[in-house]
Enzyme design. Structure first.
Site, PDB file in Angstrom:
ATOM      1  N   HIS A 168       6.457   1.456   4.399  1.00 49.79           N
ATOM      2  CA  HIS A 168       5.385   0.568   3.954  1.00 49.79           C
ATOM      3  C   HIS A 168       5.812  -0.898   3.941  1.00 49.79           C
ATOM      4  O   HIS A 168       6.957  -1.231   3.641  1.00 49.79           O
ATOM      5  CB  HIS A 168       4.775   1.012   2.626  1.00 49.79           C
ATOM      6  CG  HIS A 168       5.644   0.905   1.411  1.00 49.79           C
ATOM      7  ND1 HIS A 168       5.730  -0.247   0.672  1.00 49.79           N
ATOM      8  CD2 HIS A 168       6.432   1.808   0.785  1.00 49.79           C
ATOM      9  CE1 HIS A 168       6.538  -0.026  -0.367  1.00 49.79           C
ATOM     10  NE2 HIS A 168       6.989   1.200  -0.315  1.00 49.79           N
ATOM     11  N   ASP A 218      12.154  -2.615  -1.368  1.00 50.71           N
ATOM     12  CA  ASP A 218      11.113  -1.578  -1.405  1.00 50.71           C
ATOM     13  C   ASP A 218       9.887  -2.144  -0.695  1.00 50.71           C
ATOM     14  O   ASP A 218       9.120  -2.885  -1.303  1.00 50.71           O
ATOM     15  CB  ASP A 218      10.794  -1.204  -2.852  1.00 50.71           C
ATOM     16  CG  ASP A 218       9.687  -0.173  -2.966  1.00 50.71           C
ATOM     17  OD1 ASP A 218       9.276   0.374  -1.943  1.00 50.71           O
ATOM     18  OD2 ASP A 218       9.228   0.083  -4.110  1.00 50.71           O
ATOM     19  N   GLU A 252       0.730   0.622   0.203  1.00 50.28           N
ATOM     20  CA  GLU A 252       1.387   1.796  -0.401  1.00 50.28           C
ATOM     21  C   GLU A 252       1.475   1.662  -1.909  1.00 50.28           C
ATOM     22  O   GLU A 252       1.249   2.607  -2.651  1.00 50.28           O
ATOM     23  CB  GLU A 252       2.788   1.971   0.200  1.00 50.28           C
ATOM     24  CG  GLU A 252       3.444   3.310  -0.135  1.00 50.28           C
ATOM     25  CD  GLU A 252       4.250   3.338  -1.437  1.00 50.28           C
ATOM     26  OE1 GLU A 252       4.656   4.424  -1.860  1.00 50.28           O
ATOM     27  OE2 GLU A 252       4.466   2.267  -2.051  1.00 50.28           O
ATOM     28  N   GLU A 253       1.814   0.447  -2.363  1.00 48.28           N
ATOM     29  CA  GLU A 253       2.126   0.242  -3.783  1.00 48.28           C
ATOM     30  C   GLU A 253       0.906   0.382  -4.700  1.00 48.28           C
ATOM     31  O   GLU A 253       1.037   0.450  -5.907  1.00 48.28           O
ATOM     32  CB  GLU A 253       2.787  -1.129  -3.994  1.00 48.28           C
ATOM     33  CG  GLU A 253       4.179  -1.275  -3.371  1.00 48.28           C
ATOM     34  CD  GLU A 253       5.249  -0.433  -4.051  1.00 48.28           C
ATOM     35  OE1 GLU A 253       4.953   0.243  -5.057  1.00 48.28           O
ATOM     36  OE2 GLU A 253       6.391  -0.457  -3.563  1.00 48.28           O
ATOM     37  N   ASP A 296      11.457   5.671   2.573  1.00 47.07           N
ATOM     38  CA  ASP A 296      11.199   4.854   1.384  1.00 47.07           C
ATOM     39  C   ASP A 296      12.444   4.817   0.498  1.00 47.07           C
ATOM     40  O   ASP A 296      13.322   5.668   0.609  1.00 47.07           O
ATOM     41  CB  ASP A 296       9.996   5.396   0.594  1.00 47.07           C
ATOM     42  CG  ASP A 296       9.230   4.293  -0.132  1.00 47.07           C
ATOM     43  OD1 ASP A 296       9.824   3.225  -0.407  1.00 47.07           O
ATOM     44  OD2 ASP A 296       8.041   4.496  -0.442  1.00 47.07           O
ATOM     45  N   HIS A 319      11.629  -2.147  -8.581  1.00 49.41           N
ATOM     46  CA  HIS A 319      10.493  -3.063  -8.710  1.00 49.41           C
ATOM     47  C   HIS A 319      10.899  -4.274  -9.547  1.00 49.41           C
ATOM     48  O   HIS A 319      10.581  -4.387 -10.725  1.00 49.41           O
ATOM     49  CB  HIS A 319       9.284  -2.358  -9.325  1.00 49.41           C
ATOM     50  CG  HIS A 319       8.583  -1.444  -8.360  1.00 49.41           C
ATOM     51  ND1 HIS A 319       7.358  -0.876  -8.623  1.00 49.41           N
ATOM     52  CD2 HIS A 319       8.923  -1.031  -7.112  1.00 49.41           C
ATOM     53  CE1 HIS A 319       6.985  -0.141  -7.583  1.00 49.41           C
ATOM     54  NE2 HIS A 319       7.933  -0.215  -6.664  1.00 49.41           N
TER      55      HIS A 319
HETATM   56 ZN   LIG Z   1       8.229   2.048  -1.746  1.00 49.51          ZN
END
Ligand SMILES: [Zn+2]
Length: 360
Positions: free
Chosen positions: A66, A179, A212-213, A235, A322
């Protein structure tokens, strides 16, 4: 040794600003690094990017990573020139205060640096996590008029700001948005590798997925468009090798990529999982079996397409996922690239059918 151009690619991917629904800068970086003489590249109206080998085979392998990062939209501009936030993706208040961010004004493309602040009420318990809804971005503007003049409006994206740095051990790479940009870089590397190979049975389609998030949305559309025979999702997953991490000491940085057997939204296809593990063993590549009990990946959307698509997630350990500064390990990324190269080559020779199910 890791090729410098691959590190350059990772850096550019990290520095691109792209939240869910605004993946343009990542599409541009990927397009720039793809061997466009040998691969087809296009996108759909949702923002997914497709990179395809020039074969003409019936069977297709989809490799998804992603493009969006966790970030925010400008929610509200105060009269005195502060920007309240609409989070896009999961944020933990602890990692936000004092972080440097970039506001991208969609009107003129200008980028403004700012810092996340909060006015801490005297009555608040200092040990309590502050809700991101109480925070704002200070871009150093005296009032709302100055914000408007700069071209900033509600709906503009806000992304963490950080430089990419190689740390004490040069394999540890710190930056924002690993990410899932590190995996976007891996996907690009795989596609460039197979651009120069002749495959017998499969076409490979690398997909930079959008949104995606916010709930694995782009991959749903991509799976519907491609209808792959096999899907591999790349991922990151939070490393458990830091102080006070849980009792399953897995996703240790430097000990190899993960073959994910379970996440909250998908059970990996076990024939695929075992086949990939065998390929790793045969080629002396490190790997860690993994279960993502805390969340899901694009596999959750893809494997439910049509009659069901044999799907597996391969993971890369990441520290401080994150947040504005996460750390990944370059050798893990290299080993994931090697593993995918060997696995796809073997799959292309194999007579294995994946959709056979046992019936009574
Ligand atoms: Zn991810």
């Amino acid at each position: 040794m890791i090729a410098e151009d691959r590190i350059d690619l990772y850096k550019k991917l990290s520095m691109a600003d792209a939240v869910a629904g605004r993946e343009k800068e990542v599409r541009e970086v990927i397009s720039q690094y793809i061997d466009s003489a040998k691969l087809k590249i296009n996108n759909d109206h949702f923002g997914n990017l497709y990179i395809q080998t020039h074969g003409n085979h019936q069977k297709k392998i989809m490799i998804a990573a992603h493009m969006d990062e966790v970030g925010f939209l400008v929610r509200y501009i105060t009269e005195d020139g502060f920007l309240y936030l609409q989070p896009l993706g999961g944020w933990w208040g602890h990692v936000l205060l004092g972080q440097t961010v970039t506001v991208t004004a969609r009107k003129n493309g200008n980028k403004y640096r700012g810092v996340i602040g909060t006015t801490f009420p005297r009555s608040t318990d200092p040990n309590k996590v502050i809700d991101p809804a109480m925070m704002y971005v200070d871009v150093g503007a005296p009032n709302k008029e100055a914000i408007m003049e700069a071209g900033i409006q509600p709906g503009d994206m806000i992304t963490p700001y950080n430089q990419v740095e190689r740390l004490t051990d040069q394999n540890y790479l710190m930056g924002k948005a690993w990410d899932d940009r590190i995996c976007c870089g891996i996907m690009v590397s795989i596609m460039n590798h197979f651009a120069n190979k002749v495959l017998n049975q499969y076409d490979i389609i690398g997909v930079g997925t959008a949104q995606e998030e916010v709930g694995t949305r782009g991959s749903k559309i991509a799976a519907e468009k491609i209808k792959p025979d096999i899907a591999i999702v790349l991922d990151v997953a939070t490393a458990k090798d830091t102080p006070n991490a849980d009792r399953f000491r897995n996703r240790v940085l430097g000990e190899g990529p993960g073959i994910v057997l379970y996440d909250k939204t998908a059970l990996s296809h076990m024939v695929l999982a075992d086949m990939i593990a065998d390929v790793a063993k045969k080629n002396d590549l490190p790997f860690q079996f993994d279960m993502l009990s805390g969340g899901g990946t694009d596999a959750g959307s893809i494997h439910l397409n049509g009659k069901g698509i044999p799907t597996i997630t391969l993971s890369l350990g990441i520290r401080y996922c994150h947040s504005g500064a996460s750390i990944v390990h370059l050798e893990d990324a290299e080993n994931l690239i090697r593993l995918l190269q060997y696995f796809i080559a073997e799959l292309d020779q194999s007579k294995q059918e994946f959709l056979e199910v046992e019936t009574d």
